[in-house]
Design an enzyme around this catalytic site. Structure first.
Site, short mmCIF file in Angstrom:
data_model
loop_
_atom_site.label_atom_id
_atom_site.label_comp_id
_atom_site.label_asym_id
_atom_site.label_seq_id
_atom_site.Cartn_x
_atom_site.Cartn_y
_atom_site.Cartn_z
N GLU A 1 -4.67 -9.32 -0.83
CA GLU A 1 -4.99 -9.08 0.58
C GLU A 1 -6.42 -8.58 0.71
O GLU A 1 -6.84 -7.63 0.04
CB GLU A 1 -4.04 -8.05 1.19
CG GLU A 1 -4.26 -7.82 2.67
CD GLU A 1 -3.26 -6.84 3.27
OE1 GLU A 1 -2.05 -6.95 2.94
OE2 GLU A 1 -3.68 -5.95 4.03
N GLU B 1 0.83 -1.21 0.00
CA GLU B 1 0.00 0.00 0.00
C GLU B 1 0.87 1.26 0.00
O GLU B 1 0.69 2.17 0.83
CB GLU B 1 -0.96 -0.03 1.20
CG GLU B 1 -1.88 -1.24 1.17
CD GLU B 1 -2.85 -1.31 2.35
OE1 GLU B 1 -2.77 -0.43 3.24
OE2 GLU B 1 -3.67 -2.24 2.39
#
Length: 575
Positions: free
Chosen positions: A333, A233
């Site tokens: 994820e 991220e």
């Protein structure tokens, strides 16, 4: 020598008659249909033969942070990485059968470098501080004192436990560069979360660290990583020095530089087969934006796009899929706090329907409250009971197995998968409302014999991955009508299914001067095309044979000049 195509099976002839009822056959079929009990359908799902994912790669999980807390416990490894039953907190649970393990390369260390030392966030718990192997910048030689390969033993034990139970896809990923590569020596993030925290002079060193561990794992752990992901991220602005985990903001330009260095460092260590994956952005929107800005040169070095599913029911799934066509795509994820599993099923359905990933990974199987598949407190190593979400996920992972083809459906609440080896069709459906009967239209598939059976989980009720038994399958339609309780998930398996028709039989005869070959096949195979290749291995190159087949209502006939090469092979293929 001339090679011939496929041979039609008798079952095809029988199915062909059923597909084209005439006269008395139609009357007979209608009479028999009247004897079949039918349920009134409240909704309809059409299962199409079109393949959206040619080969499903599998299901997985990250090993951080739970593996740093629990290590290689055999009961947890059995639960996650086999389909055997495992007893957790006194309750037997069906194993999930995951085959993907994502190993987190740590960034923390208590070893100082002179007066420099780790500046840990005051809010990060110890089980989220993953130890680094590279202790200091003095040497990049993995055999030197700058490296300590005894670190992170618990997560390594979990990795080995996964491998010994059949996990076959492994990814090495980083949440943050090593603390001493960060501007503020804090692997939780910069003082301001929107700022890069990887020192510009350490872009390559971050890649060196990843590539070195990948090579060491192959040589010493007997673990061959399939991919290396240098980010987690990275475009997000919440990675700050006050954070609760390891993390690092990295602008797109920084990402591009690191991807290039990583590809070079992997290649330099003889790891050309390992893919660079990127960028594990938090949302579909961020992933699409980052992928677009990385540019064609960087994108060419990326072997797979990883994205997280935290946009849930929103986001440009279809646009991301279209933008990444030609590059593998994973939802690497996913997690949320809905213990029921209904949110998970909704979002899984949207991923299969719109994103078309070839693999899907859950974030933390053992975690607090609804985030965990099993309720747990990694800080104390306490384990509780399984949430309904666990059983819901089992409906997918235990039945949609690696190598299956994902098929198109008319409803995002239904996922269809086909096993071309076992000839098995798997349907997983969420009934996201009141009790109803769902009618499955299977007429687009070629041949269905059955039997069929089902399993049910009712997150708001008492059923937990319950084997219902045999489901009535109407092989004349073919179709299924299945009653659902409110807010339930069902898995249906149907055996002896042929997804598409095999090619019609192909015959050939030689005649004339100069030599000619005349090929013939039944007229019902008019949609197929005659193709030829000069070899069958190592890689046949099938090319359409010039000419137009002649049709007389019974057969298709095509005459071609005999090949001048010593060998030629012919077969019928779809257009």
């Amino acid at each position: 020598m001339v090679g011939f195509g496929h041979v039609r099976k008798e079952r095809f002839l029988l199915m062909h008659v059923c597909r084209h009822p005439l006269g008395a056959l139609a009357l007979l079929a209608g009479f028999l249909a009247g004897l079949v009990p039918r349920l009134k359908a409240d909704s309809k799902v059409v299962i199409h033969p079109d393949v959206t994912v040619p080969s499903w790669e599998g299901w997985g999980t990250s090993l951080c942070w739970w593996a740093h807390a629990y290590g290689g416990r055999s009961d947890l490894a059995d639960l996650l990485f086999t389909t055997r039953s495992a007893v957790i907190s006194g309750t037997p649970l069906p194993g999930l059968g995951l085959n993907i393990a994502r190993y987190n390369l740590g960034a923390s260390s208590s070893v100082a470098i002179g007066t420099d030392h780790l500046q840990a966030s005051p809010n990060i718990p110890s089980f989220k501080q993953i130890p680094t192997y590279w202790l200091n910048w003095s040497s990049a030689d993995p055999g030197s004192a700058s490296w300590d390969w005894t670190q992170d033993s618990r997560q390594r034990a979990a990795l080995q436990a996964a491998k010994s139970r059949g996990a076959n896809l492994f990814e090495l990923f980083s949440n943050s560069p090593v603390w001493w590569m960060c501007y503020n020596h804090n692997p939780s993030g910069a003082n301001t979360g929107a700022n890069d925290n990887l020192q510009s002079w350490n872009y390559r060193q971050h890649a060196v660290y990843l590539a070195t561990v990948a090579r060491y794992a192959r040589d010493h752990w007997n673990v061959a990583f399939d991919s290396v992901e240098p980010f987690n991220e990275p475009i997000a602005g919440w990675w700050s020095a006050q954070g609760t985990q390891e993390g690092c903001h990295l602008d797109v330009g920084t990402q591009a530089a690191v991807v290039g260095f990583l590809r070079d460092e992997l290649d330099a260590r003889g790891l050309q087969s390992i893919r660079v994956s990127a960028s594990d952005e938090n949302s579909y929107s961020d992933a699409l934006n980052t992928w677009t800005k990385l540019g064609p040169l960087t994108r060419a070095k990326i072997g797979r796009v990883n994205v997280h599913g935290y946009e849930y029911g929103n986001g440009p799934r279809s646009q991301l899929f279209q933008a990444t066509v030609g590059t593998r795509l994973w939802n690497s994820e996913y997690g949320e706090g809905d213990a029921s599993g209904l949110s998970l099923a909704r979002n899984l359905g949207l991923d299969f329907s719109l994103l078309h990933p070839s693999a899907w990974c859950y974030w933390q199987p053992f975690d607090y409250g609804g985030w965990g598949l099993v309720q747990a407190d990694p800080s104390t190593q306490w384990l509780g009971t399984a949430n309904p979400k666990y059983y819901v996920l089992a409906h997918y992972t235990r039945h949609i197995r690696p190598g299956m083809q994902i098929l198109s459906t008319s409803d995002s609440h239904s996922v269809a998968a086909y096993d071309p080896v076992q000839h098995r069709l798997v349907l997983v459906t969420l009934n996201d409302g009141n009790a109803q009967t769902i009618h499955y239209d299977l007429s687009g598939l070629f041949d269905i014999q059955g039997p069929a059976r089902s399993w049910t989980t009712s997150p708001t009720g008492s059923l937990r991955y319950h084997l219902d038994g045999t489901v009535f399958l109407d092989t004349n339609s073919p179709s299924l009508s299945v009653p659902f309780q409110s807010f339930t998930v069902k898995t249906i398996e149907i055996d002896y299914v042929q997804r598409i028709a095999p090619p019609p039989p192909l015959t050939v005869r030689g005649n004339g001067q100069p030599p000619q070959l005349t090929f013939q096949w039944p007229a019902w195979g008019q949609a197929v095309v005659l193709k030829s290749s000069e070899r069958l291995s190592p890689s046949p190159l099938w090319q359409t044979v010039p000419g137009t087949p002649q049709r007389d209502g019974t057969n298709c006939t095509q005459t071609v000049v005999a090949p001048t090469s010593a060998t030629a092979f012919y077969q019928l293929q779809g257009p």
